[in-house]
Motif scaffolding. Sequence first.
Motif, PDB file in Angstrom:
ATOM      1  N   GLU A 121      -1.764  -4.402  -9.858  1.00  0.00           N
ATOM      2  CA  GLU A 121      -2.119  -5.354  -8.068  1.00  0.00           C
ATOM      3  C   GLU A 121      -0.191  -5.862  -7.868  1.00  0.00           C
ATOM      4  OE1 GLU A 121      -4.758  -8.642  -7.103  1.00  0.00           O
ATOM      5  OE2 GLU A 121      -6.010  -7.481  -7.949  1.00  0.00           O
ATOM      6  N   GLU A 122      -0.098  -5.828  -9.346  1.00  0.00           N
ATOM      7  CA  GLU A 122       1.408  -6.198  -9.862  1.00  0.00           C
ATOM      8  C   GLU A 122       3.029  -5.319  -9.546  1.00  0.00           C
ATOM      9  OE1 GLU A 122       2.944  -9.305  -9.672  1.00  0.00           O
ATOM     10  OE2 GLU A 122       2.335 -10.545 -10.646  1.00  0.00           O
ATOM     11  N   MET A 123       2.477  -4.039  -9.907  1.00  0.00           N
ATOM     12  CA  MET A 123       3.277  -2.607  -9.617  1.00  0.00           C
ATOM     13  C   MET A 123       2.537  -1.852  -9.150  1.00  0.00           C
ATOM     14  SD  MET A 123       3.756  -2.649 -13.731  1.00  0.00           S
ATOM     15  CE  MET A 123       2.347  -1.919 -14.455  1.00  0.00           C
ATOM     16  N   GLN A 124       3.649  -1.329  -7.649  1.00  0.00           N
ATOM     17  CA  GLN A 124       2.787   0.441  -7.862  1.00  0.00           C
ATOM     18  C   GLN A 124       3.758   1.087  -7.564  1.00  0.00           C
ATOM     19  OE1 GLN A 124      -0.061   1.328  -5.566  1.00  0.00           O
ATOM     20  NE2 GLN A 124      -0.613  -0.689  -7.242  1.00  0.00           N
ATOM     21  N   ILE A 125       3.374   2.493  -7.228  1.00  0.00           N
ATOM     22  CA  ILE A 125       4.575   3.556  -6.834  1.00  0.00           C
ATOM     23  C   ILE A 125       4.395   4.203  -5.742  1.00  0.00           C
ATOM     24  CG2 ILE A 125       2.485   4.649  -8.214  1.00  0.00           C
ATOM     25  CD1 ILE A 125       5.075   6.451  -9.897  1.00  0.00           C
ATOM     26  N   ARG A 196       0.514   2.075   1.272  1.00  0.00           N
ATOM     27  CA  ARG A 196      -0.442   2.393   0.219  1.00  0.00           C
ATOM     28  C   ARG A 196      -0.238   1.400  -0.554  1.00  0.00           C
ATOM     29  NH1 ARG A 196      -2.286   7.612  -2.348  1.00  0.00           N
ATOM     30  NH2 ARG A 196      -0.100   7.595  -2.311  1.00  0.00           N
ATOM     31  N   ALA A 197       1.216   1.640  -1.076  1.00  0.00           N
ATOM     32  CA  ALA A 197       1.971   0.849  -2.291  1.00  0.00           C
ATOM     33  C   ALA A 197       2.045  -0.266  -1.965  1.00  0.00           C
ATOM     34  CB  ALA A 197       2.677   1.181  -2.770  1.00  0.00           C
ATOM     35  N   LEU A 198       2.527  -1.014  -0.338  1.00  0.00           N
ATOM     36  CA  LEU A 198       2.636  -2.696  -0.334  1.00  0.00           C
ATOM     37  C   LEU A 198       1.216  -3.179   0.076  1.00  0.00           C
ATOM     38  CD1 LEU A 198       5.138  -2.076   2.939  1.00  0.00           C
ATOM     39  CD2 LEU A 198       5.318  -3.236   0.604  1.00  0.00           C
ATOM     40  N   ALA A 199      -0.169  -2.177  -0.471  1.00  0.00           N
ATOM     41  CA  ALA A 199      -1.186  -2.669   0.170  1.00  0.00           C
ATOM     42  C   ALA A 199      -1.480  -4.381  -0.499  1.00  0.00           C
ATOM     43  CB  ALA A 199      -2.403  -2.242   0.223  1.00  0.00           C
ATOM     44  N   LEU A 200      -1.534  -4.892  -2.226  1.00  0.00           N
ATOM     45  CA  LEU A 200      -2.245  -5.620  -2.900  1.00  0.00           C
ATOM     46  C   LEU A 200      -0.755  -6.457  -3.137  1.00  0.00           C
ATOM     47  CD1 LEU A 200      -3.720  -3.324  -5.448  1.00  0.00           C
ATOM     48  CD2 LEU A 200      -4.533  -5.327  -3.726  1.00  0.00           C
ATOM     49  N   ASN A 201       0.333  -6.835  -2.264  1.00  0.00           N
ATOM     50  CA  ASN A 201       1.527  -7.491  -2.541  1.00  0.00           C
ATOM     51  C   ASN A 201       2.322  -7.423  -3.833  1.00  0.00           C
ATOM     52  OD1 ASN A 201       0.431  -8.337   0.320  1.00  0.00           O
ATOM     53  ND2 ASN A 201      -0.607 -10.012  -0.564  1.00  0.00           N
ATOM     54  N   PRO A 202       2.597  -6.216  -4.363  1.00  0.00           N
ATOM     55  CA  PRO A 202       2.876  -5.920  -5.424  1.00  0.00           C
ATOM     56  C   PRO A 202       4.162  -6.857  -5.204  1.00  0.00           C
ATOM     57  CG  PRO A 202       3.844  -3.962  -4.589  1.00  0.00           C
ATOM     58  CD  PRO A 202       2.808  -5.224  -3.363  1.00  0.00           C
ATOM     59  N   ALA A 203       5.192  -6.540  -6.730  1.00  0.00           N
ATOM     60  CA  ALA A 203       6.263  -7.263  -6.948  1.00  0.00           C
ATOM     61  C   ALA A 203       7.347  -6.145  -6.985  1.00  0.00           C
ATOM     62  CB  ALA A 203       6.375  -8.546  -7.619  1.00  0.00           C
ATOM     63  N   LEU A 204       7.044  -5.363  -7.676  1.00  0.00           N
ATOM     64  CA  LEU A 204       7.872  -3.884  -7.880  1.00  0.00           C
ATOM     65  C   LEU A 204       6.881  -2.808  -7.742  1.00  0.00           C
ATOM     66  CD1 LEU A 204       9.597  -2.748 -10.368  1.00  0.00           C
ATOM     67  CD2 LEU A 204       7.953  -2.551 -12.381  1.00  0.00           C
ATOM     68  N   ILE A 205       7.503  -1.974  -7.053  1.00  0.00           N
ATOM     69  CA  ILE A 205       7.508  -0.843  -6.389  1.00  0.00           C
ATOM     70  C   ILE A 205       8.601   0.169  -7.272  1.00  0.00           C
ATOM     71  CG2 ILE A 205       7.559   0.786  -4.905  1.00  0.00           C
ATOM     72  CD1 ILE A 205       5.959  -1.241  -3.265  1.00  0.00           C
ATOM     73  N   VAL A 206       8.207   1.027  -7.859  1.00  0.00           N
ATOM     74  CA  VAL A 206       8.145   2.428  -8.264  1.00  0.00           C
ATOM     75  C   VAL A 206       8.259   3.121  -7.492  1.00  0.00           C
ATOM     76  CG1 VAL A 206       8.499   4.163 -10.103  1.00  0.00           C
ATOM     77  CG2 VAL A 206       7.998   1.955 -11.095  1.00  0.00           C
ATOM     78  N   LEU A 207       9.625   4.090  -7.522  1.00  0.00           N
ATOM     79  CA  LEU A 207       9.982   4.858  -6.207  1.00  0.00           C
ATOM     80  C   LEU A 207      10.162   6.295  -6.687  1.00  0.00           C
ATOM     81  CD1 LEU A 207      11.732   2.340  -3.974  1.00  0.00           C
ATOM     82  CD2 LEU A 207       9.678   3.410  -3.519  1.00  0.00           C
ATOM     83  N   ASP A 208       9.715   7.169  -6.495  1.00  0.00           N
ATOM     84  CA  ASP A 208       9.622   8.596  -7.698  1.00  0.00           C
ATOM     85  C   ASP A 208      10.538   9.167  -6.825  1.00  0.00           C
ATOM     86  OD1 ASP A 208      10.054  10.626  -9.696  1.00  0.00           O
ATOM     87  OD2 ASP A 208       8.376  10.536  -9.979  1.00  0.00           O
ATOM     88  N   GLU A 209      11.854   9.377  -6.631  1.00  0.00           N
ATOM     89  CA  GLU A 209      11.953  10.635  -5.457  1.00  0.00           C
ATOM     90  C   GLU A 209      11.776   9.928  -4.312  1.00  0.00           C
ATOM     91  OE1 GLU A 209      14.674  13.038  -6.197  1.00  0.00           O
ATOM     92  OE2 GLU A 209      14.181  13.417  -9.011  1.00  0.00           O
ATOM     93  N   GLN A 230      11.949  -4.488   1.365  1.00  0.00           N
ATOM     94  CA  GLN A 230      12.912  -5.130   0.362  1.00  0.00           C
ATOM     95  C   GLN A 230      13.490  -6.291   0.681  1.00  0.00           C
ATOM     96  OE1 GLN A 230      15.750  -3.417  -2.379  1.00  0.00           O
ATOM     97  NE2 GLN A 230      14.951  -4.313  -3.443  1.00  0.00           N
ATOM     98  N   ASP A 231      13.683  -6.452   1.413  1.00  0.00           N
ATOM     99  CA  ASP A 231      14.534  -7.859   2.402  1.00  0.00           C
ATOM    100  C   ASP A 231      13.466  -9.004   2.865  1.00  0.00           C
ATOM    101  OD1 ASP A 231      17.000  -6.985   1.938  1.00  0.00           O
ATOM    102  OD2 ASP A 231      17.629  -6.498   4.196  1.00  0.00           O
ATOM    103  N   GLU A 232      12.479  -8.044   3.619  1.00  0.00           N
ATOM    104  CA  GLU A 232      11.181  -9.542   4.260  1.00  0.00           C
ATOM    105  C   GLU A 232      10.693  -9.221   3.189  1.00  0.00           C
ATOM    106  OE1 GLU A 232       9.504  -6.630   7.243  1.00  0.00           O
ATOM    107  OE2 GLU A 232      11.519  -6.883   8.073  1.00  0.00           O
ATOM    108  N   LEU A 233      10.275  -8.655   1.926  1.00  0.00           N
ATOM    109  CA  LEU A 233       8.959  -8.900   0.828  1.00  0.00           C
ATOM    110  C   LEU A 233       9.680  -9.624  -0.665  1.00  0.00           C
ATOM    111  CD1 LEU A 233       6.691  -6.204   1.985  1.00  0.00           C
ATOM    112  CD2 LEU A 233       6.286  -8.281   2.996  1.00  0.00           C
ATOM    113  N   GLY A 234      11.322  -9.438  -0.026  1.00  0.00           N
ATOM    114  CA  GLY A 234      11.366  -9.352  -1.818  1.00  0.00           C
ATOM    115  C   GLY A 234      11.280  -8.349  -2.890  1.00  0.00           C
ATOM    116  N   LEU A 235      10.494  -7.687  -2.550  1.00  0.00           N
ATOM    117  CA  LEU A 235      10.291  -6.748  -3.425  1.00  0.00           C
ATOM    118  C   LEU A 235      11.931  -6.120  -4.370  1.00  0.00           C
ATOM    119  CD1 LEU A 235       8.593  -3.887  -1.285  1.00  0.00           C
ATOM    120  CD2 LEU A 235       7.422  -5.640  -2.618  1.00  0.00           C
TER     121      LEU A 235
END
Lengths: 358, 318, 334
Positions: A121-125, A196-209, A230-235
């Motif tokens: 829930e905290e980290m998505q990709i 989809r990555a934002l659905a669970l309100n994660p703190a970290l998102i890995v953006l792979d290319e 990033q600005d709005e959700l503090g990602l």
Amino acid sequence: MTDVIQPATIPGVGDLPSDVLIRVDGLVKEFPIKRGVFFKKQIGAVQAVSGISFEIKSGETLGLVGESGSGKSTAARCILRLLEPTAGNVYFQKTQDHGADLPPIVEIAHADKQTMRILREEMQIVFQDPFASLNPRMTVASIVSEPLIVHGVGSAEERLEKVKDLLRVVGLSPEHTNRYPHEFSGGQRQRIGIARALALNPALIVLDEPVSALDVSIQAQVLNLLADLQDELGLTYLFIAHDLSVVRHISDRVAVMYLGKLVEVADRDDMYERPMHPYSHALLSAVPIPDPELELKRKRILLEGDIPSPANPPAACRFHTRCPKFVEGHCDTEEPMLRELEPGHWAACHYPEVQQLF
Amino acid sequence: MRAVDGVSFDMMAGERRGVVGESGSGKSVTAMSIMRLIEPPAGEIVTGTIEFQGQNLLALPEDDMQDVRGGRIAMIFQDPMTSLNPVYTVGDQLIETIMLHQHVSKHDARRIAADALGDVQIPEPMARLDDYPHQFSGGMRQRVMIAMGLSCNPDLLIADEPTTALDVTTQAQIMDLMLKLAEDRGTAVMLITHDLGVVAGFCDTIQVMYAGGIVEYGNATDLFGNPQHPYTWGLLGSMTRLDESHTERLHSVRGAPPSLINPPLGCRFNPRCDFVQDICHDSYPALRESGRESQIAACHLATELDLNTIDVTGVVGS
Amino acid sequence: MTDLLNRPGDGASDDAEGLAVEPITQWDLFIARLRRHRLAMISSIFLFVVIIISFVVGPLLKCDKGATECEFPQLWDHTQGLKDDDDRLLVNIAPRGSIPFGTDELGRDVLTRVVRGGQASLTVGIVTGLLVASLGTVVGALAGYYPGVVDQALMRFTDLILGLPLLPVAIVVGRLLPELTFLPDWMQSGPWGIAFLLGFLLWGSLARIVRAEFLSLREKEFVEAARAAGASDRRIIFRHILPNAMSPIIVQTTLIIGAAIIIEAALSFLGFGVRPPTPTWGGMAASGAGVAVRGFWWELVFSASALVMTVLAVNFIGDGLRDALDPTQTIERK
């Protein structure tokens, strides 16, 4: 000034500074090479990631760059435990309570299945290929709501509302929930992947290319969206890319990988204006700039040959076979450690030197 | 579907032309048409002429066209993995091309092939002739393709995204090599790419394509310095630059390229244009002089708009 | 100076974007796509009729009266030959009014036997197909999703099955079946025994196909995305991988159904299939071929036509299903 990042120091609970979201410590990933007709035997290993350590602060974007074979995507997948790391630790400072009996700082690399499930829930990709990363047989609604279903969030109606909100957030029409991925353009599909990555309100998102498969004009739209989110959700972002121009635009700090190792880590402008490692310098000098006059004046450092095979990397400094500053008897016998040469500017080179790029 | 619609341009001998556009802009189809590599049922050239050194290529019999292909016009493709046949050695494939277009003995052809590999800076060229494509790295394979393309001293080399599949340091090596070879031999090069950065360092002139047509043409410095078409301008604004540290939003072009099955009426860029006016919906703009001698743009407003004075932040697209 | 000219092409503007869209379910789309596949639709109707005739109509139509008094369309007993008024068998009678398909060398009505034979042939085809689809999918899925020991063990077993020479094994086992008294009666004789036998011999190729699909699909980014969302193995297999592997499974299964019908025919032809007097298309083709050389062509032609048309119909339906299950096949939204 010569502080070495020690691999595999295991801090106790609360050892992570409060502004650090994730710390990677001595991460190693090996892929076995197997051979045999019946029951396959391991005959060797490719070390895709060879002991890398770094931190990402809450709310910042760390750009992880490198050429193909540098191990950047493998490292990211190990951090998310989509691959099992061979060695090393990853510490994550959780930002939500999760209603479970988890310590404030969780070690990811050895976490059990249940802990991992909660931490997802905290980290998505977000993936590179907007065509391969969405299941072609699922509607947008089922794709975006999948993380919610898996984690048992809300009722069916609540989830549909959430999906519509998410689509709005990423700039898609909420009426599109019943459509299939192939009905969307590449940029729109990438927005679905972000939703989809934002659905669970994660703190970290890995953006792979996340933008390298998109056309330039669409790239800019997606980069703007990522910055806004990033600005709005503090990602916090770990942004993996081979396009150094894109990385300069979006990152706060940049880490350069070569053959499974970090060669330089620095603040964004430090990296781009005053690279210290000869590889970073060559890499940056190779990137074309859309300005014919500047291109005429620029000096390129052309590296010799190709990246060596990760199955058989050069000894000591892995860059020594192609390095313009190679010193025999030193670079090929002793491995340079990643050292902090200036505040916040780390490089793994025996002969680091600030280079002027422009 | 019209992939390319009414595209006309001239190229000088020895000129290095960049053809820039996003996917679906028709840049590759244009190149394939010059080589007459588009065959029914995949598609056909409906009308037009392609004149090369005084000959209309579209009227040539297929036999003569085969001499032109690979002989006087050579082409290299994006994917060096699939453009070499994996079951023959690199030497076999080079020698075959050479013997097809030059009347030389097999022995001489082998020597020419080795020279060609040497010219593209492949070490120990004579020995490497006997290697198979999988024994070369991606960058080396693209060098082999260049060697094959240049082995018959063509007058025009068409390079379709030659470095897109390569890493950036390898791309720099390949572009450097192509520039040297083209300059030394006076070969005209048509470089097709989506990367505005790559053309900036390589090309004399640039044509920007959008939705099957040319929207702007000019010499490299003018086009980058003073884009006259809103699409070119938007494209340059969308680009992140290595030498600039901006934290503000990029000026992106809103929307996505139109479907060519059902393109917009009037100017095809009008659904995405920041400066769209009534006339843009009514008629398709022809390429016209835009006040600068070397530069022409297909925009109704080309002479009126001064894109360089527009404050980007004021018209940021979504 | 370069001379450039751009001409417009005509066409209407594209404004479909952003309009509210009526929800269309996956099932609607599936049906709509299947409808467009005309050959598959015709084949489905044909197969439906064949199944109804073979399993419902055939057994119902029976004539209790004396053989000569029964008139078409009341069908004759498929085991008894027709006799004339002098109680002589009407052997090898050419097709005519009341006997549209003629009679065979024992005087039995060919139409009756073609209708009854469909029951046996279709049972073999469908039961074999279902067995192969389930066995092949389960084995292939497990092997493809769990690499390592599971994969190795299952695949070596699959190789073993694929290595068995089909006809000799089928002949030997087919011959032994009636001797295996521990088996229930319905397994020992008739189509079910043959169907189970073929099912266990034919799943190997499907298992390999499914394994290959799973191996490539499990590396797909959308599967990784599901894993990153925390989805369980079960969810990944059933929600993400299996639906995307359906096309090859369906196509291969329809091919197997066709193949099973033909193999059953071959076995019956050779005398090792379903026991006489139960008719099967293959068995009829065999005896029909024997008399066809003497000019009595009808038994061979009618039984073989039924066989070929049914197998073709099954394959066309497979084609149609594959296309209908592909979501990227576009359907105009209205």
